[in-house]
Design a protein around this motif. Structure first.
Motif, PDB file in Angstrom:
ATOM      1  N   SER A 265       0.831  -1.207   0.000  1.00  0.00           N
ATOM      2  CA  SER A 265       0.000   0.000   0.000  1.00  0.00           C
ATOM      3  C   SER A 265       0.868   1.260   0.000  1.00  0.00           C
ATOM      4  CB  SER A 265      -0.920   0.002   1.226  1.00  0.00           C
ATOM      5  OG  SER A 265      -0.145  -0.070   2.404  1.00  0.00           O
ATOM      6  N   ARG A 266       2.187   1.071   0.101  1.00  0.00           N
ATOM      7  CA  ARG A 266       3.086   2.232   0.123  1.00  0.00           C
ATOM      8  C   ARG A 266       3.343   2.735  -1.294  1.00  0.00           C
ATOM      9  NH1 ARG A 266       8.178   0.828   3.744  1.00  0.00           N
ATOM     10  NH2 ARG A 266       8.924   2.596   2.524  1.00  0.00           N
ATOM     11  N   ASN A 267       3.135   4.022  -1.511  1.00  0.00           N
ATOM     12  CA  ASN A 267       3.377   4.629  -2.824  1.00  0.00           C
ATOM     13  C   ASN A 267       4.828   5.020  -3.024  1.00  0.00           C
ATOM     14  OD1 ASN A 267       0.650   4.441  -3.430  1.00  0.00           O
ATOM     15  ND2 ASN A 267       0.203   6.440  -2.518  1.00  0.00           N
ATOM     16  N   ASP A 268       5.593   5.069  -1.944  1.00  0.00           N
ATOM     17  CA  ASP A 268       6.985   5.542  -2.008  1.00  0.00           C
ATOM     18  C   ASP A 268       7.980   4.383  -2.052  1.00  0.00           C
ATOM     19  OD1 ASP A 268       6.509   4.609   0.552  1.00  0.00           O
ATOM     20  OD2 ASP A 268       7.663   6.202   1.540  1.00  0.00           O
ATOM     21  N   TRP A 269       7.502   3.183  -2.332  1.00  0.00           N
ATOM     22  CA  TRP A 269       8.358   1.998  -2.265  1.00  0.00           C
ATOM     23  C   TRP A 269       8.524   1.413  -3.661  1.00  0.00           C
ATOM     24  CZ3 TRP A 269       7.597  -3.454  -2.754  1.00  0.00           C
ATOM     25  CH2 TRP A 269       8.638  -4.229  -2.224  1.00  0.00           C
ATOM     26  N   PHE A 270       9.769   1.174  -4.067  1.00  0.00           N
ATOM     27  CA  PHE A 270      10.047   0.603  -5.383  1.00  0.00           C
ATOM     28  C   PHE A 270      11.236  -0.328  -5.291  1.00  0.00           C
ATOM     29  CE2 PHE A 270      12.398   0.579  -9.365  1.00  0.00           C
ATOM     30  CZ  PHE A 270      11.414   0.125 -10.238  1.00  0.00           C
ATOM     31  N   GLN A 271      11.179  -1.435  -6.007  1.00  0.00           N
ATOM     32  CA  GLN A 271      12.303  -2.373  -6.090  1.00  0.00           C
ATOM     33  C   GLN A 271      12.442  -2.829  -7.537  1.00  0.00           C
ATOM     34  OE1 GLN A 271      14.394  -3.564  -3.474  1.00  0.00           O
ATOM     35  NE2 GLN A 271      13.445  -1.878  -2.373  1.00  0.00           N
ATOM     36  N   GLU A 272      13.667  -2.981  -7.966  1.00  0.00           N
ATOM     37  CA  GLU A 272      13.959  -3.448  -9.319  1.00  0.00           C
ATOM     38  C   GLU A 272      13.596  -4.928  -9.455  1.00  0.00           C
ATOM     39  OE1 GLU A 272      14.897  -2.290 -12.943  1.00  0.00           O
ATOM     40  OE2 GLU A 272      15.415  -0.939 -11.311  1.00  0.00           O
ATOM     41  N   GLY A 273      13.009  -5.311 -10.585  1.00  0.00           N
ATOM     42  CA  GLY A 273      12.803  -6.717 -10.904  1.00  0.00           C
ATOM     43  C   GLY A 273      11.532  -7.346 -10.365  1.00  0.00           C
ATOM     44  N   ILE A 274      10.635  -6.531  -9.806  1.00  0.00           N
ATOM     45  CA  ILE A 274       9.366  -7.064  -9.304  1.00  0.00           C
ATOM     46  C   ILE A 274       8.225  -6.187  -9.795  1.00  0.00           C
ATOM     47  CG2 ILE A 274      10.416  -8.065  -7.228  1.00  0.00           C
ATOM     48  CD1 ILE A 274       9.202  -5.710  -5.629  1.00  0.00           C
ATOM     49  N   LEU A 275       7.027  -6.731  -9.744  1.00  0.00           N
ATOM     50  CA  LEU A 275       5.824  -5.964 -10.044  1.00  0.00           C
ATOM     51  C   LEU A 275       5.168  -5.609  -8.722  1.00  0.00           C
ATOM     52  CD1 LEU A 275       3.665  -4.917 -12.055  1.00  0.00           C
ATOM     53  CD2 LEU A 275       2.571  -7.145 -11.803  1.00  0.00           C
ATOM     54  N   ILE A 276       4.911  -4.341  -8.496  1.00  0.00           N
ATOM     55  CA  ILE A 276       4.278  -3.887  -7.261  1.00  0.00           C
ATOM     56  C   ILE A 276       2.833  -3.503  -7.573  1.00  0.00           C
ATOM     57  CG2 ILE A 276       4.347  -2.211  -5.371  1.00  0.00           C
ATOM     58  CD1 ILE A 276       7.403  -1.917  -6.047  1.00  0.00           C
ATOM     59  N   VAL A 277       1.907  -4.083  -6.810  1.00  0.00           N
ATOM     60  CA  VAL A 277       0.483  -3.805  -6.984  1.00  0.00           C
ATOM     61  C   VAL A 277      -0.100  -3.390  -5.638  1.00  0.00           C
ATOM     62  CG1 VAL A 277       0.237  -5.370  -8.954  1.00  0.00           C
ATOM     63  CG2 VAL A 277      -0.182  -6.219  -6.638  1.00  0.00           C
ATOM     64  N   GLY A 278      -1.302  -2.805  -5.682  1.00  0.00           N
ATOM     65  CA  GLY A 278      -1.900  -2.262  -4.463  1.00  0.00           C
ATOM     66  C   GLY A 278      -2.875  -3.178  -3.749  1.00  0.00           C
ATOM     67  N   SER A 279      -3.253  -4.315  -4.372  1.00  0.00           N
ATOM     68  CA  SER A 279      -4.250  -5.173  -3.743  1.00  0.00           C
ATOM     69  C   SER A 279      -4.075  -6.631  -4.167  1.00  0.00           C
ATOM     70  CB  SER A 279      -5.663  -4.718  -4.120  1.00  0.00           C
ATOM     71  OG  SER A 279      -5.911  -4.997  -5.495  1.00  0.00           O
ATOM     72  N   ILE A 280      -4.668  -7.515  -3.396  1.00  0.00           N
ATOM     73  CA  ILE A 280      -4.650  -8.936  -3.730  1.00  0.00           C
ATOM     74  C   ILE A 280      -5.398  -9.168  -5.034  1.00  0.00           C
ATOM     75  CG2 ILE A 280      -5.589 -11.181  -3.016  1.00  0.00           C
ATOM     76  CD1 ILE A 280      -4.820 -10.262  -0.105  1.00  0.00           C
ATOM     77  N   LYS A 281      -6.536  -8.510  -5.186  1.00  0.00           N
ATOM     78  CA  LYS A 281      -7.326  -8.658  -6.410  1.00  0.00           C
ATOM     79  C   LYS A 281      -6.497  -8.297  -7.642  1.00  0.00           C
ATOM     80  CE  LYS A 281     -11.747  -7.211  -8.382  1.00  0.00           C
ATOM     81  NZ  LYS A 281     -12.933  -6.385  -8.194  1.00  0.00           N
ATOM     82  N   GLU A 282      -5.777  -7.187  -7.555  1.00  0.00           N
ATOM     83  CA  GLU A 282      -4.929  -6.743  -8.661  1.00  0.00           C
ATOM     84  C   GLU A 282      -3.797  -7.744  -8.911  1.00  0.00           C
ATOM     85  OE1 GLU A 282      -2.438  -2.686  -9.859  1.00  0.00           O
ATOM     86  OE2 GLU A 282      -3.457  -2.789  -7.927  1.00  0.00           O
ATOM     87  N   ALA A 283      -3.211  -8.263  -7.847  1.00  0.00           N
ATOM     88  CA  ALA A 283      -2.116  -9.236  -7.978  1.00  0.00           C
ATOM     89  C   ALA A 283      -2.595 -10.499  -8.697  1.00  0.00           C
ATOM     90  CB  ALA A 283      -1.558  -9.580  -6.598  1.00  0.00           C
ATOM     91  N   ILE A 284      -3.745 -11.012  -8.287  1.00  0.00           N
ATOM     92  CA  ILE A 284      -4.282 -12.233  -8.898  1.00  0.00           C
ATOM     93  C   ILE A 284      -4.656 -11.981 -10.358  1.00  0.00           C
ATOM     94  CG2 ILE A 284      -6.236 -13.852  -8.850  1.00  0.00           C
ATOM     95  CD1 ILE A 284      -6.045 -13.673  -5.731  1.00  0.00           C
ATOM     96  N   LYS A 285      -5.269 -10.859 -10.628  1.00  0.00           N
ATOM     97  CA  LYS A 285      -5.661 -10.513 -11.994  1.00  0.00           C
ATOM     98  C   LYS A 285      -4.436 -10.477 -12.913  1.00  0.00           C
ATOM     99  CE  LYS A 285      -8.219  -6.918 -14.473  1.00  0.00           C
ATOM    100  NZ  LYS A 285      -8.876  -5.626 -14.349  1.00  0.00           N
TER     101      LYS A 285
END
Length: 162
Positions: free
Chosen positions: A64-84
């Motif tokens: 849920s953090r907007n200020d967090w980023f890491q190389e080589g991964i996909l960052i999403v805001g919810s479980i629903k979005e991750a599964i989709k």
């Protein structure tokens, strides 16, 4: 097919201070064998405890953090979005933790891959109780402790009954 994969002790303990409770090469190999080539979904703290993207897998991290980023991964805001997103990549999706993510996804899962570690250790994070009315044990493989794995292990597969 959504599969939750977890290693837990006899009281459902899975972690303490954002770390796994043990180092078990047999379980790590089992995890790698099952999840390689498939998307894995995890929470941010689980990702941070691993420290890097898992190779040969699409790493989807829920934060849920907007200020967090890491190389080589996909960052999403919810479980629903991750599964989709994961379903666009592969029909086999793995939820790999942590405790909060497991709580929110156990009702969505089709299968549980549980490593039951034959011990009870101090934990602050737990896996939800597995309701026998909802889950049927379909496989149970036992591995005795050895010089590299200090505890006996059961690799158990549960399938959703309904």
């Amino acid at each position: 097919m959504i599969t939750i994969i977890v290693a837990m002790d006899k009281k459902n303990g899975i972690g303490n201070n954002n770390q796994l409770l043990w180092h078990l090469p047999k379980d790590l190999k089992h995890f790698k064998d099952i999840t390689s080539g498939h998307p894995v979904i995890m929470g941010r703290r689980t990702y941070e405890s691993i420290g890097k993207p898992l190779p040969n897998r699409t790493n989807i991290v829920i934060s849920s953090r907007n200020d967090w980023f890491q190389e080589g991964i996909l960052i999403v805001g919810s479980i629903k979005e991750a599964i989709k997103y994961a379903q666009k990549i592969d029909e086999d999706i793995f939820i790999i933790g942590g405790g909060n993510i497991y709580q929110q996804t156990i009702d969505l899962a089709d299968r549980l891959e549980v490593t039951l570690v034959d011990t009870e250790l101090r934990a602050d994070t737990y896996f939800p109780n597995i309701n026998p009315a909802e889950w049927k044990k379909t496989k149970d493989s036992f591995y005795a402790k050895d010089e590299k794995n200090p505890f006996n292990l059961h690799f158990i597969t549960y399938e959703k009954t309904s």
